[in-house]
Design a protein around this motif. Structure first.
Motif, PDB file in Angstrom:
ATOM      1  N   TRP A  53       0.825  -1.209   0.000  1.00 51.70           N
ATOM      2  CA  TRP A  53       0.000   0.000   0.000  1.00 51.70           C
ATOM      3  C   TRP A  53       0.857   1.257   0.000  1.00 51.70           C
ATOM      4  O   TRP A  53       0.488   2.270  -0.608  1.00 51.70           O
ATOM      5  N   ASP A  54       2.003   1.211   0.678  1.00 53.89           N
ATOM      6  CA  ASP A  54       2.916   2.360   0.672  1.00 53.89           C
ATOM      7  C   ASP A  54       3.361   2.668  -0.758  1.00 53.89           C
ATOM      8  O   ASP A  54       3.378   3.828  -1.184  1.00 53.89           O
ATOM      9  N   PHE A  55       3.734   1.618  -1.475  1.00 58.77           N
ATOM     10  CA  PHE A  55       4.134   1.795  -2.874  1.00 58.77           C
ATOM     11  C   PHE A  55       2.987   2.379  -3.694  1.00 58.77           C
ATOM     12  O   PHE A  55       3.188   3.283  -4.513  1.00 58.77           O
ATOM     13  N   PHE A  56       1.801   1.863  -3.475  1.00 54.69           N
ATOM     14  CA  PHE A  56       0.636   2.332  -4.229  1.00 54.69           C
ATOM     15  C   PHE A  56       0.367   3.808  -3.963  1.00 54.69           C
ATOM     16  O   PHE A  56       0.148   4.592  -4.901  1.00 54.69           O
ATOM     17  N   TRP A  57       0.377   4.207  -2.685  1.00 53.40           N
ATOM     18  CA  TRP A  57       0.055   5.593  -2.357  1.00 53.40           C
ATOM     19  C   TRP A  57       1.159   6.554  -2.804  1.00 53.40           C
ATOM     20  O   TRP A  57       0.872   7.689  -3.197  1.00 53.40           O
ATOM     21  N   ILE A  58       2.410   6.095  -2.770  1.00 52.21           N
ATOM     22  CA  ILE A  58       3.510   6.932  -3.273  1.00 52.21           C
ATOM     23  C   ILE A  58       3.358   7.135  -4.768  1.00 52.21           C
ATOM     24  O   ILE A  58       3.521   8.251  -5.290  1.00 52.21           O
ATOM     25  N   LEU A  59       3.047   6.063  -5.483  1.00 54.74           N
ATOM     26  CA  LEU A  59       2.830   6.166  -6.927  1.00 54.74           C
ATOM     27  C   LEU A  59       1.658   7.086  -7.242  1.00 54.74           C
ATOM     28  O   LEU A  59       1.753   7.965  -8.125  1.00 54.74           O
ATOM     29  N   THR A  60       0.557   6.910  -6.509  1.00 58.26           N
ATOM     30  CA  THR A  60      -0.623   7.755  -6.731  1.00 58.26           C
ATOM     31  C   THR A  60      -0.314   9.213  -6.419  1.00 58.26           C
ATOM     32  O   THR A  60      -0.756  10.126  -7.139  1.00 58.26           O
ATOM     33  N   ALA A  61       0.448   9.449  -5.357  1.00 59.45           N
ATOM     34  CA  ALA A  61       0.818  10.816  -4.987  1.00 59.45           C
ATOM     35  C   ALA A  61       1.689  11.453  -6.068  1.00 59.45           C
ATOM     36  O   ALA A  61       1.490  12.619  -6.439  1.00 59.45           O
ATOM     37  N   MET A  62       2.653  10.692  -6.577  1.00 56.50           N
ATOM     38  CA  MET A  62       3.530  11.197  -7.627  1.00 56.50           C
ATOM     39  C   MET A  62       2.743  11.578  -8.873  1.00 56.50           C
ATOM     40  O   MET A  62       2.904  12.673  -9.434  1.00 56.50           O
ATOM     41  N   VAL A  63       1.894  10.671  -9.322  1.00 58.79           N
ATOM     42  CA  VAL A  63       1.106  10.916 -10.532  1.00 58.79           C
ATOM     43  C   VAL A  63       0.135  12.076 -10.310  1.00 58.79           C
ATOM     44  O   VAL A  63      -0.028  12.949 -11.171  1.00 58.79           O
ATOM     45  N   GLY A  64      -0.500  12.109  -9.132  1.00 65.97           N
ATOM     46  CA  GLY A  64      -1.441  13.176  -8.827  1.00 65.97           C
ATOM     47  C   GLY A  64      -0.778  14.544  -8.785  1.00 65.97           C
ATOM     48  O   GLY A  64      -1.293  15.514  -9.358  1.00 65.97           O
ATOM     49  N   ALA A  65       0.367  14.628  -8.116  1.00 63.46           N
ATOM     50  CA  ALA A  65       1.069  15.910  -7.994  1.00 63.46           C
ATOM     51  C   ALA A  65       1.534  16.416  -9.346  1.00 63.46           C
ATOM     52  O   ALA A  65       1.354  17.592  -9.688  1.00 63.46           O
ATOM     53  N   ARG A  66       2.133  15.521 -10.123  1.00 59.22           N
ATOM     54  CA  ARG A  66       2.636  15.944 -11.431  1.00 59.22           C
ATOM     55  C   ARG A  66       1.499  16.326 -12.374  1.00 59.22           C
ATOM     56  O   ARG A  66       1.586  17.307 -13.122  1.00 59.22           O
ATOM     57  N   SER A  67       0.418  15.558 -12.340  1.00 55.94           N
ATOM     58  CA  SER A  67      -0.732  15.849 -13.198  1.00 55.94           C
ATOM     59  C   SER A  67      -1.344  17.200 -12.852  1.00 55.94           C
ATOM     60  O   SER A  67      -1.694  17.988 -13.739  1.00 55.94           O
ATOM     61  N   ALA A  68      -1.462  17.481 -11.561  1.00 58.27           N
ATOM     62  CA  ALA A  68      -2.011  18.769 -11.125  1.00 58.27           C
ATOM     63  C   ALA A  68      -1.112  19.915 -11.568  1.00 58.27           C
ATOM     64  O   ALA A  68      -1.591  20.946 -12.065  1.00 58.27           O
ATOM     65  N   ALA A  69       0.196  19.741 -11.404  1.00 62.26           N
ATOM     66  CA  ALA A  69       1.144  20.797 -11.763  1.00 62.26           C
ATOM     67  C   ALA A  69       1.162  21.045 -13.268  1.00 62.26           C
ATOM     68  O   ALA A  69       1.158  22.197 -13.726  1.00 62.26           O
ATOM     69  N   MET A  70       1.176  19.958 -14.057  1.00 62.54           N
ATOM     70  CA  MET A  70       1.208  20.113 -15.510  1.00 62.54           C
ATOM     71  C   MET A  70      -0.101  20.697 -16.028  1.00 62.54           C
ATOM     72  O   MET A  70      -0.102  21.553 -16.925  1.00 62.54           O
ATOM     73  N   GLY A  71      -1.222  20.263 -15.473  1.00 66.11           N
ATOM     74  CA  GLY A  71      -2.500  20.811 -15.883  1.00 66.11           C
ATOM     75  C   GLY A  71      -2.594  22.292 -15.561  1.00 66.11           C
ATOM     76  O   GLY A  71      -3.058  23.105 -16.380  1.00 66.11           O
ATOM     77  N   PHE A  72      -2.137  22.671 -14.376  1.00 66.61           N
ATOM     78  CA  PHE A  72      -2.133  24.078 -13.976  1.00 66.61           C
ATOM     79  C   PHE A  72      -1.243  24.892 -14.903  1.00 66.61           C
ATOM     80  O   PHE A  72      -1.583  26.023 -15.279  1.00 66.61           O
ATOM     81  N   ASN A  73      -0.110  24.308 -15.290  1.00 66.01           N
ATOM     82  CA  ASN A  73       0.806  24.982 -16.216  1.00 66.01           C
ATOM     83  C   ASN A  73       0.137  25.257 -17.553  1.00 66.01           C
ATOM     84  O   ASN A  73       0.334  26.317 -18.158  1.00 66.01           O
ATOM     85  N   ARG A  74      -0.670  24.311 -18.022  1.00 66.12           N
ATOM     86  CA  ARG A  74      -1.349  24.493 -19.306  1.00 66.12           C
ATOM     87  C   ARG A  74      -2.377  25.614 -19.239  1.00 66.12           C
ATOM     88  O   ARG A  74      -2.563  26.362 -20.202  1.00 66.12           O
ATOM     89  N   ILE A  75      -3.029  25.750 -18.082  1.00 65.63           N
ATOM     90  CA  ILE A  75      -3.983  26.847 -17.919  1.00 65.63           C
ATOM     91  C   ILE A  75      -3.252  28.181 -17.855  1.00 65.63           C
ATOM     92  O   ILE A  75      -3.611  29.148 -18.531  1.00 65.63           O
ATOM     93  N   ALA A  76      -2.200  28.238 -17.034  1.00 67.76           N
ATOM     94  CA  ALA A  76      -1.442  29.476 -16.855  1.00 67.76           C
ATOM     95  C   ALA A  76      -0.789  29.947 -18.149  1.00 67.76           C
ATOM     96  O   ALA A  76      -0.676  31.150 -18.398  1.00 67.76           O
ATOM     97  N   SER A 109      -6.786  15.942  -9.603  1.00 70.14           N
ATOM     98  CA  SER A 109      -5.406  15.450  -9.462  1.00 70.14           C
ATOM     99  C   SER A 109      -4.789  15.928  -8.149  1.00 70.14           C
ATOM    100  O   SER A 109      -4.117  15.168  -7.448  1.00 70.14           O
ATOM    101  N   GLY A 110      -5.026  17.215  -7.825  1.00 72.03           N
ATOM    102  CA  GLY A 110      -4.514  17.752  -6.570  1.00 72.03           C
ATOM    103  C   GLY A 110      -5.134  17.042  -5.374  1.00 72.03           C
ATOM    104  O   GLY A 110      -4.455  16.750  -4.382  1.00 72.03           O
ATOM    105  N   LEU A 111      -6.435  16.742  -5.480  1.00 76.92           N
ATOM    106  CA  LEU A 111      -7.121  16.023  -4.403  1.00 76.92           C
ATOM    107  C   LEU A 111      -6.546  14.619  -4.244  1.00 76.92           C
ATOM    108  O   LEU A 111      -6.343  14.143  -3.122  1.00 76.92           O
ATOM    109  N   ALA A 112      -6.262  13.967  -5.367  1.00 83.39           N
ATOM    110  CA  ALA A 112      -5.663  12.624  -5.323  1.00 83.39           C
ATOM    111  C   ALA A 112      -4.306  12.663  -4.632  1.00 83.39           C
ATOM    112  O   ALA A 112      -3.968  11.766  -3.843  1.00 83.39           O
TER     113      ALA A 112
END
Length: 298
Positions: A53-76, A109-112
């Motif tokens: 589960w630690d691996f799963f949540w770390i992976l989900t956190a990584m994907v979520g954080a990057r997705s939120a940041a990249m999506g925000f970048n596209r808006i900005a 993504s940020g919520l994830a």
């Protein structure tokens, strides 16, 4: 339309939508930082035993954080992207996605990311908010500083430290060397990538090292940063007392970094995409394989 055809059509629509969002955030580029984060997990494994589960949540956190940041970048950057022939084909400028679509994607993504951090530990949950801010703030740095590449490297370099904290619950100076290696690695190849937009950045008044210093000096700084990457990874080897087999992988990484800079020249940027994606993907994966291999042999 029959029920079966409706389901097939809905599945195709969903698939195409996922592909559009994946393309927007360049999901494949997750491979640049993710191996560094999992390398931190492997290093922490010596004293702590993470669960599946630690691996799963770390992976989900990584994907979520990057997705939120990249999506925000596209808006900005939507209004900037539409003026640049290289980026005008991106999803918002081209009309494939609306700003509202992307804003919803960023929110989810940020919520994830935040929820995944909460599942790891209370400390990770608390730290998830400033981390998300640092990641998103990058979108504005090109508007006021030529050192935006270093900021990007710093923001992404939080990944190994975050993974280490998630596994161990503490912060160690030893793991900071891995983060510094990632920071200089990301900043170095982001400088090379920015060489494609020198004329556009100058016209629009945007900041980058290539546009302010010229491609030759910018590439020299990029080379210096990648020398630092090698040194920091060597320092990590010493700090953790890693198995000597890691030096073999590190030597290959050093050669690949040299090859990357041989492929891109101030007067020849034709190989920049190959250097940016293919070469850097190999380097990131090779680092993780090296850390994993030495972990088994140590």
């Amino acid at each position: 339309m029959s029920g079966e055809n409706y389901i097939v059509g809905l599945a195709l629509l969903l698939k195409n939508k996922i592909l559009v969002y994946g393309k927007m955030i360049k999901f494949s580029h997750t491979i640049f930082a993710l191996p560094f984060a999992f390398s931190a997990v492997v290093m922490g494994w010596e004293t702590h035993s993470p669960s599946a589960w630690d691996f799963f949540w770390i992976l989900t956190a990584m994907v979520g954080a990057r997705s939120a940041a990249m999506g925000f970048n596209r808006i900005a950057d939507a209004e900037i992207d539409i003026k640049n022939s290289r980026t005008a084909i991106r999803e918002i400028p081209s009309g494939a996605l609306s700003k509202k679509d992307v804003a919803l994607f960023v929110g989810l993504s940020g919520l994830a990311f935040v929820l995944s951090a909460a599942m790891l530990s209370k400390l990770c949950f608390i730290l998830s908010f400033p981390v998300l801010f640092f990641l998103m703030f990058y979108s504005y740095t090109k508007r006021f500083t030529k050192y935006c590449h270093l900021y990007l490297g710093f923001a992404i370099s939080l990944a190994p430290v975050g993974a280490w904290v998630a596994i161990t619950g503490t912060l160690s100076w030893s793991i900071v060397f891995l983060s510094l290696g990632l920071m200089t690695y990301i900043a170095g190849f982001d400088i090379l990538y920015a060489c494609q937009d020198i004329d556009f950045d100058r016209t629009e008044g945007l900041f980058s090292l290539p546009s302010k210093l010229g491609p030759k000096k910018a590439m020299q700084i990029s080379s210096l940063l990648h020398v630092c990457t090698f040194v920091f990874l060597l320092a990590m080897y010493a700090a953790f007392g890693m198995h000597p087999v890691f030096l073999v992988f590190l030597g290959v990484i050093g050669l690949l970094l040299i090859a990357e800079h041989q492929m891109v020249k101030p007067d020849n940027l034709t190989q920049i995409n190959m250097a940016f994606f293919q070469m850097n993907s190999i380097i990131s994966v090779l680092l993780f394989v090296g850390v994993l291999t030495q972990g088994f042999l140590k």
